[in-house]
Each structure stands twice: as structure tokens, then as C-alpha cells.
Design a protein around this motif. Structure first.
Motif, PDB file in Angstrom:
ATOM      1  N   LYS A  35       0.832  -1.208   0.000  1.00 17.54           N
ATOM      2  CA  LYS A  35       0.000   0.000   0.000  1.00 17.54           C
ATOM      3  C   LYS A  35       0.867   1.258   0.000  1.00 17.54           C
ATOM      4  O   LYS A  35       0.585   2.235  -0.691  1.00 17.54           O
ATOM      5  N   TYR A  36       1.968   1.215   0.814  1.00 20.72           N
ATOM      6  CA  TYR A  36       2.832   2.385   0.912  1.00 20.72           C
ATOM      7  C   TYR A  36       3.534   2.654  -0.432  1.00 20.72           C
ATOM      8  O   TYR A  36       3.634   3.803  -0.880  1.00 20.72           O
ATOM      9  N   ILE A  37       4.005   1.601  -1.071  1.00 17.90           N
ATOM     10  CA  ILE A  37       4.701   1.766  -2.357  1.00 17.90           C
ATOM     11  C   ILE A  37       3.759   2.381  -3.402  1.00 17.90           C
ATOM     12  O   ILE A  37       4.115   3.326  -4.110  1.00 17.90           O
ATOM     13  N   PHE A  38       2.548   1.854  -3.492  1.00 17.83           N
ATOM     14  CA  PHE A  38       1.601   2.379  -4.482  1.00 17.83           C
ATOM     15  C   PHE A  38       1.229   3.830  -4.187  1.00 17.83           C
ATOM     16  O   PHE A  38       1.174   4.680  -5.067  1.00 17.83           O
ATOM     17  N   LYS A  39       0.977   4.106  -2.887  1.00 22.21           N
ATOM     18  CA  LYS A  39       0.545   5.451  -2.498  1.00 22.21           C
ATOM     19  C   LYS A  39       1.659   6.477  -2.721  1.00 22.21           C
ATOM     20  O   LYS A  39       1.421   7.581  -3.228  1.00 22.21           O
ATOM     21  N   SER A  40       2.900   6.127  -2.329  1.00 17.40           N
ATOM     22  CA  SER A  40       4.016   7.076  -2.455  1.00 17.40           C
ATOM     23  C   SER A  40       4.368   7.361  -3.915  1.00 17.40           C
ATOM     24  O   SER A  40       4.941   8.399  -4.228  1.00 17.40           O
TER      25      SER A  40
END
Length: 863
Positions: free
Chosen positions: A793-798
Motif C-alpha cells: 500500500k505504501y509503495i503504491f501510495k508514495s
């Protein structure tokens, strides 16, 4: 007043203007004398024009009675004796009559033949009726043909009309007094423009100078004087003194530039001094680019002229001054010291372009004139035009200070030899190009030659040729199919006549019906054509034309040229040598063009097809396999000795089993195998054989999967490649897991072997992909733990990626990836005996290069 009535009653507008210029003080007698003088001059001018029309006829005595010699009587009439039906008859020239007339009494005396009255009415110049009795065809020996003779009432003169005059050879039509008229005109012109034809000094062009431009990295070059034979030294010194006296050169003491001279001996014993600028100035000059007229341009401008004049400009370039900066570079080194050129010297690389540009500017706007370096050609289309245009040119030369060499000038010539061509009146076969008339291009090809005719349609609807061209085919071109040869003749003619055809509408004529269909500008370019025909069709698409197909019998002009071509060869652009092959990861040699060519010559069917494609199909074959080729004959071509159906290679029987094995290598199914074959190969019945391969394949049948039909909501189309990416895991297979990545737009697949499917490993692989292809806008996955983890989730969001997940327990939401997983599994099962990496490489290569059923394009094309 009687004077005013006389002026008002004059019919000639020019004479009336002349009389009005005299004003109110002019007397009746003065007005009368001016009118008489004007009319007398007008008659003399008319007489001169009539005589000039038939140039140079020898003067003789009427009593001589010589055949073919024009004789002048004391009253100014001209006579000639011709042999008519074996009788020597004296005719009086009558250039005002188109008919040749003979009185009945002379006709009966000569031949005493029966008369057959005809219904023909003639009138004389004074509008008096002439009684016509008969019209006969008689053989005129001097013309070597039969000509019409009108029999009139008795006691009339025997008149020679223009119908006969035009048929007489030029050597019979020579008036010595007309030579005198022309010489008088030339002498008056030379006297009138004495400054132009003066020989005292070299001319100097006013208001123009030549400027030589050096490259930025140019450095001065100084060469010492070369040794010259002692016998030439005196001549060189005299020429240097002469040039210095005329201001062409100036002696100087020092210079950064110095060019050695090359003395050339003339026939008259004088010497011409030329600088060897190729070792000094020319390598460092920015060469001026200005086009010289082509011989076609000369024909187009001068071809409609009635006579021709040529002016030779004396010393040419030396009449053009150099600017101050350029003078510093144009320095010659002689045994007598340094000399600086004040004028543009011969041997400078930029000199022709500079001179041509300036001299064309000087003579711009003068009709019927064309300049080629130091030669000016002048003509005109009417009787008065040549003299008027010549005077305009001489006026312009005089105005700008140019000088001409009288000894090398020719005036009012019937023909001129120029640049290896004879320029004369083209009123027999060829006509000059007229931009106002419709234009037509006829092309044809035989088995060994090309022919083309450029023509125009005159006001009477007749086709009149401008140019004939032909050439012999090269050895490579002789191997083209007949349709390719026909198209080659068109492309070759277009390149030859591009200046006449580009930018205007023209009619293209061929006798090849399939080519008429293929090249029709109203039809799109077919993808089934050979690569060569497609390329040529694209060239043709830049022209504005209509195309017409004629019967071969009505196409004799171009057809005759192609069958009797000039023995000239001309290489067109080389076709790329394409190797025909199917790659199988290099474990065996590919199938090359040489293999295909060799086996095609051995194949019993393909040998016949090859010959018919080259030279044409005569009859419809009864053989079933040959019939398949016959029905597609318009798509068949030969390239590099290989048969092609459009862009597809026709495979010989020997290699068909091997090709089918290659097609079936990835076990992709019937649809993809057919799609792959339709891109590259063909033979009769190939679709049916592909279906049979799949039907009998055990692995394909075992692993076939029938999708359950459901009503689904389809994804919106992706606007660009790598916009929406679908991810999924496949496996385990052979103890390996595979990360599947599919681009929604192009259907481009990526397969990564995963030793571990944790979120960390998955993120590492995705980072590698994103670094190569970029970050997508959207990523679609199922609800696997790797994809819903906090790290993911963090990779996609960032990175600004919109993560879309499929509905729980409904994997079809991510159907693109799910369907590809099934395709991969089935293929890997069918290739289980092969090494895994090799199987994956084969699968990916095939999948990426075959058209996809949804996009109708290969992923490699769209990605």
C-alpha cells in the motif's frame, strides 16, 4: 477641314496616332506625305516577313529553266520548277494561298486526262470568285509524295500554295536576298549596340559584385610560383600586362594568400592564365548553391521558337567585380610576382553559381531568353518576337555594362547546336511543354525493357508527344514479376519527368489491368501487396493523377519503346535483402531465403507458378493446386527469386512440415497459429492444416479449457501503453512460482520466476519493472496477501499509483491476468520436456509477436 477628315478617316490606329502627333500646324500636303511614307514602310515590312518565312532561296534568272532553283523575275515575283507526274512545271510562289492551282488549259496540254467536276468554291485575296473545275492527286518528286492540285478556269497563273511549300525540303527553299535582309538586320543591331560588341576592354557589370565566403576554420594558404617553360614566359608576361591594363588584375607586393597559376596555350598562340585554386581557396570556401538550367528547361523555354539567336559573353566571369574582402583572397603567384584579381577569376568553385545568379537577375523578365553561364539563348514564338526579344537582351546587357564576343554570336538561326543537342522548331513530331495544356504519361514494360511517353493534349484534342524515353532492364530487374516491371516503368518515368508532373494533375496510362486496380488513387493501399509495390504505391500517392487502362493495341507508343529500348541501364534503389526465417532459440539453423529459393526451383508446382508470375498467366489451369495460385495471381510477386503472396513467403512443399512444427511450438491454439502464419507465410490449404495439427495434438486436447460464459462488466479501455497493469501469481509449476504482469493497452506480458512470493520480493520485482517501463497510473490485482500488505500500500501510495483489487471470490475481475495464467500453464505443460527458461523465452517471443484477438495487432507493435 479636308486635313482633319483625312486624319479621322484613316483606318490604321497606329498611323492615326502618328498623324495626330503633328499638331494643328501640319498642312494637308505634309499629312498626306506622312501617310504615304507610313503605308510604303508597312508594305516593305510585310514583304520582308513573307520572304523571311521561307529562308535563303538562291537568286537566278528566269530564263535558266533549272529544276529546284527559285528564280526571281524583274517584278519581284519568285518562281520554282518542280517535277510533277514526270513533267517539269514552273510555279509562282503564293504564300497567301493554302492551295496549289493550275489552269485547265495547261493541265489538258500536259496530261489530257478526263475532268470530273467537283463542288469546291474559292475566292482570291481581292474577294473575286475562282472557278474550280477539278481536284487531283499528283506525285511531286521533290516532296516524294502525292499532293493535291486544284484545276481552275483557263488563263490563270500556276500558283504554289503553302500546302506544297511545307512539304518541300529546306534545301529547295533558299532566298539569297533574304540572307541579305538578315545580314542587314544583324549589322544594324551590331552598330546600334556597339558598346556591347566592342573589343577594346573587358566589360564591367554595374551594381553587382561577387562575394566569397570562407569557412570559420579557414586559414590563409600561400604557395610559391611554379616554374614555367622559358618559351611560354613572354606570352604569360604579355597576358599579365594585358589583364592589368584592363583592370582585371593588380600587381601587389605582399599577400597572405597566393595561388600558383596554370598557363594554357590557345589555338591562336595566346595564353590563358588560370589560378590553381583547388589547392588554396576552394577547400576552405563555403560553396554557393545555385542551380544551372537542365537541358529539359532549355527545351521547355526555347522549343516553341521559330528561330534562335545565341550571344556569347566575352570573358564571362572576368566581367564581374569582386568585393574588397574577396580581392584579398584571389591572389595568384607568377614568375613575375604577385597579382590580385579585381574580377571573379576562373577556377573558383563558387564562380558558376555566383555568375548564374547575377546574370539571371540581370535578364529577368525578358521572354524567350535563357542564360547558361556565358551563353544567352533567345527565341520567340511569332515572327516579330525573336527580334524584339534579342533587342531587349542587348539593351539589358548595354544597361549593365556587359560585353559580348561578336565572332561567337549567332543570330536568327533555324537551329542551334547547344550542350550536345540540336535546338530547332519542334513542329513535326515533338512539341514543347505547355503548362496550360492537359498532360499525360504513358508507361509500359516488356520482359527486358521499359518505355514511357510524356505527351499533352492540344486544343484540337490530339495527343502530342513531348518526350520519349526507354532503357534496358538490369539483370536484377529482369527477375521481377511482370506486374512489378509494369509498376517499375511508372516509377522510373515519374522520376524522369518529376519537374513536369509534380504539383499538377496528370493522366497515367497503362495496359496492365491489375495495376490499374492496385494503383487507383481512389483506393487504399492494400496490405496484401508485396513490400515493393506498397513502397511504390506510397511514392505515387504524393502525385495528383488519374489512371486509365488501355488495350495493348492502343498503347503502341510506350509498348514500342519498351520492346526496342535504348541499351542503357539505370539502377533504381536497391531492395533490402530480407532473410526469411523462423527463430527457434538458435538450437538449429534458421530457414533462410537461399533455402526457400533453392527448393522453390525444385518444387514441381512452384516452378510453374514462378514462370507464370514472371511472364503472365496464359490460361486458367485445371490442376487444383495451381488453381489456388491462379485465383491469387494479382497478389503474387517474385523477390530475390522467391515467390511472395503479398508480403507472405510461399513455402515449398519440402519445408511445410517444419514450418507447421514451428507454428505449433508454443501450443498457442488455432487462432494464434493462424494469426502468426498470416503475417509471414502461405501455401494452399495452410489454414486447414493448422486446424488439423491442433485437433490431433494430445497435449492441446488434454489442456484445453472452455470458459464459462458469464455476463460481465468490461474494463474501460486504457488510453496508452503501461497505463493500467494487471498482476497475478501463477504456479506452483515445476516447484516455481511466476509473477504475471500484463499491460492492458497492448497485451504485452512479462513473466518473472519467483523463488519467494513475499511482499518484499514482489516489491523488489515491481521496482525493477517500473524502472524500465515507468510507473503505471493503475495496478489491478486480486486480494492476495502480498498485494494487500502495508508495504505494498505504501509503495503504491508514495508513487501515485491507483491500486484496484478484484471482488472477493470473483477472480474474473482480474480476467486479463487470470486468462493469461491459463494460457501460460497450458503452454508450459505442453513443453514440459524442455528446459524452463528456454520454454518461457519461446513462449514470450511467440506471444509478443502474434496478433492478439482483441487488438488485432501484435503486443510488440503496440507496446
Amino acid at each position: 477641314m479636308l486635313r482633319d477628315k483625312l486624319v479621322v478617316g484613316v483606318r490604321s490606329e497606329n498611323l492615326q496616332k502618328r498623324l495626330l502627333q503633328e499638331g494643328d500646324d501640319a498642312t494637308l500636303n505634309k499629312i498626306y506625305e506622312i501617310a504615304l511614307s507610313y503605308k510604303a514602310a508597312e508594305r516593305d515590312l510585310l514583304s520582308m516577313k513573307i520572304k523571311t518565312k521561307y529562308a535563303k532561296i538562291q537568286h537566278g534568272s528566269k530564263a535558266t529553266g533549272k529544276i529546284n532553283v527559285v528564280e526571281a523575275s524583274e517584278n519581284g515575283k519568285y518562281f520554282i520548277t518542280l517535277n510533277v507526274d514526270n513533267k517539269n512545271i514552273q510555279f509562282e510562289f503564293d504564300t497567301g494561298s493554302c492551295h496549289t492551282l493550275m489552269p485547265i488549259n495547261l493541265y489538258k496540254k500536259l496530261w489530257n486526262k478526263k475532268i470530273y467536276p467537283i463542288n469546291l468554291h474559292l475566292k482570291s485575296y481581292s474577294n473575286i470568285k475562282i472557278d474550280v473545275i477539278d481536284k487531283r492527286e499528283v506525285f511531286v518528286a521533290e516532296a516524294n509524295k502525292s499532293l493535291p492540285l486544284i484545276i481552275t478556269e483557263a488563263n490563270r497563273p500556276v500558283l504554289l500554295g503553302t500546302t506544297w511549300i511545307k512539304c518541300l525540303p529546306a534545301e529547295f527553299l533558299k532566298f539569297s536576298d533574304i540572307n541579305l535582309v538578315q545580314e542587314t538586320t544583324c549589322s544594324s543591331l551590331v552598330n546600334k549596340f556597339a558598346e556591347v560588341f566592342g573589343t577594346s576592354n573587358v566589360g564591367v557589370i554595374k551594381d553587382h559584385t561577387a562575394h566569397l565566403i570562407l569557412r570559420k576554420d579557414a586559414n590563409p594558404r600561400f604557395f610559391r610560383a611554379r616554374n614555367v617553360p622559358y618559351v611560354m614566359r613572354n606570352a604569360i608576361e604579355k597576358e599579365l600586362e594585358n589583364l592589368e591594363a584592363q583592370g582585371v588584375i593588380t600587381k601587389i607586393e605582399r599577400s597572405d594568400w597566393a595561388t600558383p597559376i596554370v598557363p594554357i596555350m590557345k589555338k591562336n598562340g595566346h595564353v590563358r592564365i588560370c589560378g590553381d585554386f583547388k589547392i588554396t581557396l576552394n577547400p576552405v570556401l563555403k560553396i554557393d548553391q545555385y542551380p544551372l538550367p537542365k537541358i529539359e528547361d532549355i527545351f521547355a523555354i526555347l522549343g516553341r521558337g521559330i528561330n534562335f539567336s545565341k550571344i556569347d559573353l566575352s570573358h564571362a566571369y572576368l566581367q564581374l567585380e569582386l568585393d574588397e574582402n574577396s580581392k584579398e583572397m584571389a591572389v595568384i603567384n607568377t614568375h613575375n610576382g604577385l597579382y590580385r584579381y579585381n574580377r571573379l577569376p576562373f577556377g573558383i568553385a563558387s564562380a558558376p553559381a555566383i555568375w548564374q545568379r547575377i546574370i539571371e537577375q540581370i535578364l529577368s523578365g525578358i521572354p524567350g531568353s535563357l542564360v547558361y553561364l556565358d551563353d544567352i539563348l533567345i527565341t520567340g514564338e511569332s515572327e516579330a518576337d525573336p527580334l524584339r526579344n534579342l533587342e531587349a537582351v542587348l539593351n539589358r546587357l548595354n544597361e549593365y555594362g556587359l560585353k559580348a564576343n561578336r565572332e561567337k554570336c549567332n543570330f536568327f538561326q533555324e537551329s542551334l547546336e547547344y550542350c550536345g543537342h540540336v535546338i530547332d522548331k519542334m513542329d513535326q513530331i515533338l512539341i514543347a511543354y505547355d503548362p496550360k495544356l492537359p498532360i499525360r504519361l504513358s508507361c509500359d514494360s516488356s520482359s527486358y525493357g521499359l518505355g514511357a511517353v510524356l505527351s499533352q493534349i492540344d486544343v484540337d484534342g490530339n495527343e502530342r508527344p513531348i518526350y520519349f524515353i526507354s532503357r534496358t532492364l538490369s539483370q536484377a530487374e529482369k527477375k521481377y514479376s511482370q506486374i512489378d516491371k509494369e509498376c517499375l516503368s511508372i516509377i522510373w518515368a515519374l522520376k524522369k519527368f518529376n519537374n513536369y508532373l509534380f504539383g499538377r494533375k496528370f493522366e497515367l496510362i497503362t495496359d496492365n489491368k491489375p495495376l490499374h486496380h492496385i494503383l487507383n488513387p481512389k483506393r487504399e493501399i492494400s496490405s496484401n501487396m508485396s513490400a515493393r509495390l506498397q513502397r511504390w504505391a506510397l511514392i505515387l500517392s504524393s502525385y495528383n493523377f488519374t489512371i486509365e487502362c488501355r488495350k495493348t493495341g492502343d498503347h503502341g507508343n510506350a509498348d514500342g519503346l519498351s520492346r526496342l529500348p535504348l541499351k542503357q541501364y539505370e539502377e533504381m534503389e536497391e531492395d533490402a535483402v530480407n532473410t526469411v526465417h523462423m527463430i527457434k532459440q538458435c538450437e538449429e539453423l534458421p530457414l533462410t531465403s537461399s533455402h526457400i529459393r533453392r527448393e522453390s526451383c525444385k518444387d514441381s508446382i512452384l516452378k510453374i507458378v514462378y514462370q507464370n508470375t514472371l511472364y503472365g498467366w496464359k490460361d486458367k489451369p485445371s490442376n487444383t493446386e495451381l488453381l489456388s495460385f491462379y485465383l491469387r495471381r494479382e497478389e503474387l510477386t517474385v523477390e530475390q527469386g522467391i515467390l511472395l503472396l503479398g508480403t507472405r513467403v510461399v513455402i515449398p512443399r519440402k519445408f511445410r512440415a517444419k514450418i507447421k512444427a514451428e507454428l505449433h511450438q508454443g501450443h498457442l491454439g488455432v487462432v494464434k497459429m493462424k494469426a502468426l502464419a498470416r503475417n509471414f507465410i502461405w501455401w494452399p490449404g495452410i489454414d486447414r492444416e493448422i486446424e488439423e495439427i491442433t485437433r490431433v495434438c494430445r497435449e492441446c486436447n488434454i489442456n484445453s479449457h472452455t470458459l464459462k460464459q458469464e455476463s460481465v462488466h468490461r474494463w474501460e479501455s486504457a488510453p496508452t501503453p503501461w497505463y493500467r497493469v494487471h498482476l497475478d501469481f501463477a504456479g506452483p509449476f515445476t516447484n516455481k512460482m511466476f509473477l504475471i504482469v500484463i499491460d492492458r493497452y497492448s497485451k504485452w506480458p512479462e513473466i518473472i520466476i519467483m523463488n519467494s512470493t513475499t511482499a518484499g520480493n514482489t516489491i523488489r520485482v515491481l521496482r525493477d519493472l517500473f524502472s524500465r517501463y515507468g510507473i503505471p497510473d493503475q495496478v489491478v490485482t486480486d486480494n492476495g496477501p502480498q498485494f494487500v500488505s502495508e508495504e505494498m500500500k505504501y509503495i503504491f501510495k508514495s508513487n501515485g499509483v491507483h491500486h484496484l483489487r478484484s471482488a472477493p471470490y470473483f477472480p474474473a475481475t482480474n480476467g486479463l491476468a487470470e486468462r493469461f495464467v491459463q494460457t501460460l500453464k497450458r503452454s508450459l505443460k505442453n513443453m514440459r520436456n524442455e528446459e524452463l527458461n528456454k520454454s518461457l523465452a519461446n513462449f514470450l517471443f511467440t506471444y509478443r509477436t502474434v496478433s492478439h484477438s482483441s487488438t488485432r495487432e501484435a503486443p510488440a507493435v503496440l507496446f
